[in-house]
Design an enzyme around this catalytic site. Sequence first.
Site, short mmCIF file in Angstrom:
data_model
loop_
_atom_site.label_atom_id
_atom_site.label_comp_id
_atom_site.label_asym_id
_atom_site.label_seq_id
_atom_site.Cartn_x
_atom_site.Cartn_y
_atom_site.Cartn_z
N ASP A 187 0.86 -1.18 0.00
CA ASP A 187 0.00 0.00 0.00
C ASP A 187 0.90 1.24 0.00
O ASP A 187 2.10 1.14 0.28
CB ASP A 187 -0.88 -0.06 1.25
CG ASP A 187 -1.71 1.19 1.45
OD1 ASP A 187 -2.30 1.67 0.47
OD2 ASP A 187 -1.75 1.70 2.59
N ASP A 189 -0.34 5.04 0.99
CA ASP A 189 -0.62 5.98 2.08
C ASP A 189 -0.47 5.30 3.44
O ASP A 189 -1.05 4.25 3.70
CB ASP A 189 -2.04 6.53 1.95
CG ASP A 189 -2.20 7.42 0.73
OD1 ASP A 189 -1.29 7.42 -0.12
OD2 ASP A 189 -3.23 8.09 0.62
N GLU A 196 -1.32 10.81 3.95
CA GLU A 196 -2.53 10.47 3.21
C GLU A 196 -2.62 11.48 2.07
O GLU A 196 -2.83 12.68 2.30
CB GLU A 196 -3.76 10.54 4.10
CG GLU A 196 -3.80 9.50 5.21
CD GLU A 196 -4.03 8.09 4.69
OE1 GLU A 196 -4.73 7.95 3.65
OE2 GLU A 196 -3.52 7.14 5.30
N ARG A 232 -14.87 12.65 -1.50
CA ARG A 232 -13.70 13.46 -1.15
C ARG A 232 -13.09 14.13 -2.37
O ARG A 232 -12.70 15.31 -2.32
CB ARG A 232 -12.66 12.58 -0.44
CG ARG A 232 -13.07 12.22 0.99
CD ARG A 232 -12.07 11.30 1.66
NE ARG A 232 -12.09 9.96 1.06
CZ ARG A 232 -11.31 8.96 1.47
NH1 ARG A 232 -10.43 9.15 2.44
NH2 ARG A 232 -11.40 7.77 0.89
N SER A 275 -2.64 1.50 -4.68
CA SER A 275 -3.07 2.59 -3.82
C SER A 275 -4.49 3.03 -4.13
O SER A 275 -4.89 3.09 -5.31
CB SER A 275 -2.12 3.79 -4.00
OG SER A 275 -2.55 4.89 -3.23
N GLY A 276 -5.20 3.37 -3.05
CA GLY A 276 -6.49 4.02 -3.21
C GLY A 276 -6.31 5.50 -3.46
O GLY A 276 -7.29 6.24 -3.59
N LYS A 320 -7.39 -4.02 -4.96
CA LYS A 320 -6.00 -4.25 -4.54
C LYS A 320 -5.64 -5.72 -4.63
O LYS A 320 -4.54 -6.08 -5.08
CB LYS A 320 -5.79 -3.72 -3.12
CG LYS A 320 -5.76 -2.20 -3.03
CD LYS A 320 -5.38 -1.73 -1.64
CE LYS A 320 -5.20 -0.22 -1.61
NZ LYS A 320 -4.69 0.27 -0.31
N ASN A 346 -8.97 -1.58 3.88
CA ASN A 346 -9.07 -1.80 2.44
C ASN A 346 -7.87 -2.57 1.88
O ASN A 346 -7.82 -2.88 0.69
CB ASN A 346 -9.26 -0.48 1.68
CG ASN A 346 -8.06 0.43 1.78
OD1 ASN A 346 -7.33 0.40 2.76
ND2 ASN A 346 -7.86 1.26 0.77
#
EC number: 3.1.3.3
Length: 399
Positions: A187, A189, A196, A232, A275-276, A320, A346
Amino acid sequence: MSASQTSDVPTLLVKIFGKDRPGITAGLFDTLAAYSVDVVDIEQVVTRGRIVLCALVTKPASGGEGELRATVHSWADSLKLQAEILSGTGDNRPRGSGRSHVTVLGHPLTAESTAAIASRITATGGNIDRIFRLAKYPVTAVEFAVSGVETEPLRTELATASSHIGVDVAVVSAGLHRRAQRLVVMDVDSTLIQDEVIELFAAHAGCEAEVAEVTERAMRGELDFEQSLHARVKLLAGLDASVVDKVRSEVRLTPGARTLIRTLKQLGYQVGVVSGGFTQVTDDLQERLGLDFASANTLEIVDGRLTGRVTGEIVDRAGKARLLRRFAAEAGVPLAQTVAIGDGANDLDMLNAAGLGVAFNAKPVVREAAHTAVNVPFLDAVLYLLGVTREEVEAAGLT
């Protein structure tokens, strides 16, 4: 001489211990060579300048055992070493079925926590065959070679123990696969980086509080990841695209991140990130760090401004895990040979799909579900879970 050939042969265990110096090993075997013995096993350890050297050899023919004993003791005395010689039969007893490597990380590693881990291994029916240190800084890392118990029940037992005694424990099956080429996917962040990314963008848009509120709703389960992502990103609409370069410059790598990636690459591993967050940052990280794979969401930019939308396939919890499988297939690495690292809920599907899932400074629900957890702030500590020593890490940094 094969194991079957030595099973009933009279043998001598020769133990030498004292202050280490060059030439001790050669000197002992020069002494033994005069008696035409065969070497069955050897082990040597040096700790803080003190040597323990053990040699398992066949007994000399024609009743020469007494003379061998006297000669070895005389040689040891001349070097101010101590010698002990024990008679027996055959080789070491066979190791039990079920073999695992148990890596323990402590910051510090206390006698109490070491005793607790050893006791739990014994309680599962396991036997500790060997222990050695992998690293002394920035954490103390030791590895136990364990036999007599299968890997999964041992992992379950020690995972429970580690959460109570304040150490990190990883249990992996022993075998040649540990030395095979592998793929590590992490991942971004709060794992590869300390930040983040969406919060960095939000700071430039003046909507930090609103983004934080949406994040909190997602954590409460009121929104799924995709809903929270769209909510967001919508708040960033109208932001000048020049902010991308500013955010890239603000990203802070997690301590040990460069060392982890450099060492893995030196060892022939392939490394990727999922990554999200956003490709506007992960693409830059891929180039800077020499990553083999990278995938993330993409912020839409039209006429030099963020539109408040993302384009392409959404990288969420299921995404992911899907990308881990895709990267493994492209790398030609079996899924069992993959390592996944992450900190959030996640990441759970990815951690569970990998051969080894590592929760890095993660939330409790993630630590409980992952194969193992690392709770020290150094990302390169993951290397010790793979059996890489600190000396090997430092050597990789010099090449």
